[in-house]
Design an enzyme around this catalytic site. Sequence first.
Site, PDB file in Angstrom:
ATOM      1  N   GLU A  61      -4.764   5.795   2.394  1.00  0.00           N
ATOM      2  CA  GLU A  61      -4.680   7.136   1.796  1.00  0.00           C
ATOM      3  C   GLU A  61      -3.499   7.919   2.371  1.00  0.00           C
ATOM      4  O   GLU A  61      -2.929   8.772   1.688  1.00  0.00           O
ATOM      5  CB  GLU A  61      -5.978   7.908   2.011  1.00  0.00           C
ATOM      6  CG  GLU A  61      -7.118   6.996   2.294  1.00  0.00           C
ATOM      7  CD  GLU A  61      -8.402   7.291   1.526  1.00  0.00           C
ATOM      8  OE1 GLU A  61      -9.375   6.649   1.858  1.00  0.00           O
ATOM      9  OE2 GLU A  61      -8.446   8.133   0.639  1.00  0.00           O
ATOM     10  N   LYS A 106      -5.769   1.993  12.528  1.00  0.00           N
ATOM     11  CA  LYS A 106      -6.226   3.322  12.135  1.00  0.00           C
ATOM     12  C   LYS A 106      -6.489   3.441  10.632  1.00  0.00           C
ATOM     13  O   LYS A 106      -7.224   4.318  10.210  1.00  0.00           O
ATOM     14  CB  LYS A 106      -5.205   4.377  12.576  1.00  0.00           C
ATOM     15  CG  LYS A 106      -5.126   4.515  14.101  1.00  0.00           C
ATOM     16  CD  LYS A 106      -4.597   5.855  14.545  1.00  0.00           C
ATOM     17  CE  LYS A 106      -3.094   5.944  14.442  1.00  0.00           C
ATOM     18  NZ  LYS A 106      -2.577   7.169  15.141  1.00  0.00           N
ATOM     19  N   GLY A 107      -5.883   2.593   9.820  1.00  0.00           N
ATOM     20  CA  GLY A 107      -6.065   2.727   8.364  1.00  0.00           C
ATOM     21  C   GLY A 107      -4.794   3.217   7.712  1.00  0.00           C
ATOM     22  O   GLY A 107      -4.150   4.139   8.201  1.00  0.00           O
ATOM     23  N   GLN A 166       0.840  -1.210   0.000  1.00  0.00           N
ATOM     24  CA  GLN A 166       0.000   0.000   0.000  1.00  0.00           C
ATOM     25  C   GLN A 166       0.866   1.249   0.000  1.00  0.00           C
ATOM     26  O   GLN A 166       0.630   2.186  -0.752  1.00  0.00           O
ATOM     27  CB  GLN A 166      -0.811   0.072   1.305  1.00  0.00           C
ATOM     28  CG  GLN A 166      -2.087  -0.647   1.299  1.00  0.00           C
ATOM     29  CD  GLN A 166      -3.187   0.219   0.735  1.00  0.00           C
ATOM     30  OE1 GLN A 166      -2.948   1.274   0.156  1.00  0.00           O
ATOM     31  NE2 GLN A 166      -4.390  -0.243   0.869  1.00  0.00           N
TER      32      GLN A 166
HETATM   33 MO1  MOS Z   1     -10.990   6.254  -1.313  1.00  0.00          MO
HETATM   34  S1  MOS Z   1     -10.859   8.048  -2.327  1.00  0.00           S
HETATM   35  O1  MOS Z   1     -12.213   6.613  -0.191  1.00  0.00           O
HETATM   36  O2  MOS Z   1     -11.366   5.080  -2.422  1.00  0.00           O
END
Ligand code: MOS
Length: 721
Positions: free
Chosen positions: A679, A675-676, A612
């Site tokens: 992005e 937390k992720g 990622q």
């Molecule tokens: Mo993401 S822009 O929420 O796929």
Amino acid sequence: MGAIGKPVARVDGPAKVTGTATYAAEFHPENMAYAALVHGTIPRGWIKSIATDAAESVPGVIAVVTHLNAPRLPWKPVDAAPVDPGEGEQLRPLHSDEILFAGQPIALVIAESQETARAAAALVSFTCVPSDGAGLVFDRARARPPSDGTRESYPAEWERGDAEGAFASAPRRIEGSYLQPRLFHNAMEPHATIAAWDDEGKLTLWDKSQWVDNVRDQITRNFGLAEDEVRVISPFVGGAFGSALRCWPHVTMAAMAARIARRPVRLELTRRELYTAVGYRPYTLQDVKLAADEDGRLRSVIQTAYGLTSAYEDYGEEVLDPVGMLYDTMSARTVYRLVELDTNTPTPMRGPGAVTGVFALEMAIDEMADAMDMDPLEFRLKNYAERDLKKDLPFSSKALRSCYETAALRFGWEKRDPRRRAMHDGNMLVGYGMATAVWPAMQAPASVRIRLFANGTAVVRTAASDMGPGTYTSMTQVAADRLDLPVERVTFELGDSSLPMAPVHGGSMTMASVGNAVAAGCKKLRDDIARLDGAEDGEHPVETLMRLRRDSFEVDGAAEPGAEAGTHSSYAFGAVFAEVRVDPDFGTVRVPRLVGAYDGGVIVNPRTARSQAIGGMVQGIGMALMEAGEWDDRLGRVMNANLAEYLVPVHADVEELEAVFVESEDRIFNPLGVKGIAEIALCGVAPAIANAVWHATGLRIRELPLTPDRLLMAEQAARTS
Ligand code: MOS
């Protein structure tokens, strides 16, 4: 078995590399026909006439559909999903003679083969009458506040303290304007939908989607159907980055085509169509003003963003969210404005808002550090926020300091010569730059169904998606961990709206949402089995099932956000360091090295997490140096709507990438402590590279991408000034 935290290879890897993973366009229901689109060419106006005879007479053409003969759909009102703009109305394809943007679909050809459909589509002729609209020139004089006052996430104005007053009275000030162009997702897999109606009037859609439940709900309402009459299937998604969050018009058109043809129809978009049929990251202009004390304490941050939207929907995003929380500054102010154009509606693209806002803010922070004669990292540490001053809440966790330290150490930041244009490698100018990354940690309600078998296997099912981050794999790990089973004995199924409800696969919240539902479901399964008559303390649930001669046991599990959202602020953080090499004669920039350190909470799978992160870095190289949808403001079209002229990094553009996840867990935010991490990986890359280019060259280029022409012109301007 402790499967959480293990670098498990992708469970769907073999299917993907052997071509047996089936993507939306690759399903083949019996007797399938193919559709192709015809597009309007003017940006705004009316269809005066449309001639379909030539297309209809092509052997193999089944039907040509226009607004004149398209079925009238009920178009029942749809509650705006979180992925939809809050104001305006989605495009209703083939609904009327009105044209809202160049490239809008105005006809649909259905044929026996894809080639016939495309060839016949080229024979549809039409005339249009232009009319006045919002216009095609992005002019900040036409900017207005977003009309959606209900979304607190992008307020028209927000302020803490007296930001302008503090700015005016501070001894050190900088200001600048920053431009981020229109950017396109350009995932490998084009969007595609196959629609099939059965004899009872039920519809099945095989669709590229990040949210099958949302597609089901929207299509249900567009066609006036009941919820159980539409099923959306999407087991594999070949990248999306946000482009597959919404239910776009082509999905409705595919269902329409299948109804007219009375057989399954496939509508697969071409690469060119991906520039108008789905959204894009909006062109955004920003003004940033920073003020500091003589000792390097930030006193005021004022950031204004002008984002592009369409004339028929009000798309806004959280560009300015980081402004009030990223640094410890007494006063801050944000102003958010939209500029309408006659174009298709923008949509979230990886790190929507934050990636754009942080690009401008982190370049400005670098400029301020330079104005203070301070090291950019030292300046950021000096203004480190220990608390979210915007929400006035403590962070549920924040390991940004350790991100800075880890990345700086691995990068070798101490070798940086603080002077600009001072580091060389032969003829090349060398620059070091860095930036901060931030992305809100989010969780939404999710549910799962788990069946444990007495043979020691388990199946977990949910309507979630996996657009590439490795959801199949990481969720398998969570279940294996919590059921105390080997990873190989757990199967995870997703991508089907008939499975238990899952939220949008976006916002980097799938692990916090679905992952916690899997964990909760596993706990419920174990508890329920332990309570069966005859269950014995301390035995594995599989042993209980075997002893009680039960083949299997199934539960539904769910998780939802706790109360901590009101008591804590939750964000993922990161620090990105970039080295660039600039050729002073040609203005070309290479990025030999990127190092990122991230605080994403608990990392369920370090292998897919690294994938990622380095994927985000590659995308960041594109954002910094190559990517831009070039808008023709006379014709209202993106001129480079293809992968030959919309440049993205290829293998030769990418050198050393290093991604590190610092020790972190956020048990306040959710039980899994995640937390992720999706992005956050794109955030901060472009400003780190732009800051490195400044360090290498002394040129502060505030418009992305940093192409050779921009560098050469800036160099020339610097020489002559
Ligand atoms: Mo993401 S822009 O929420 O796929």
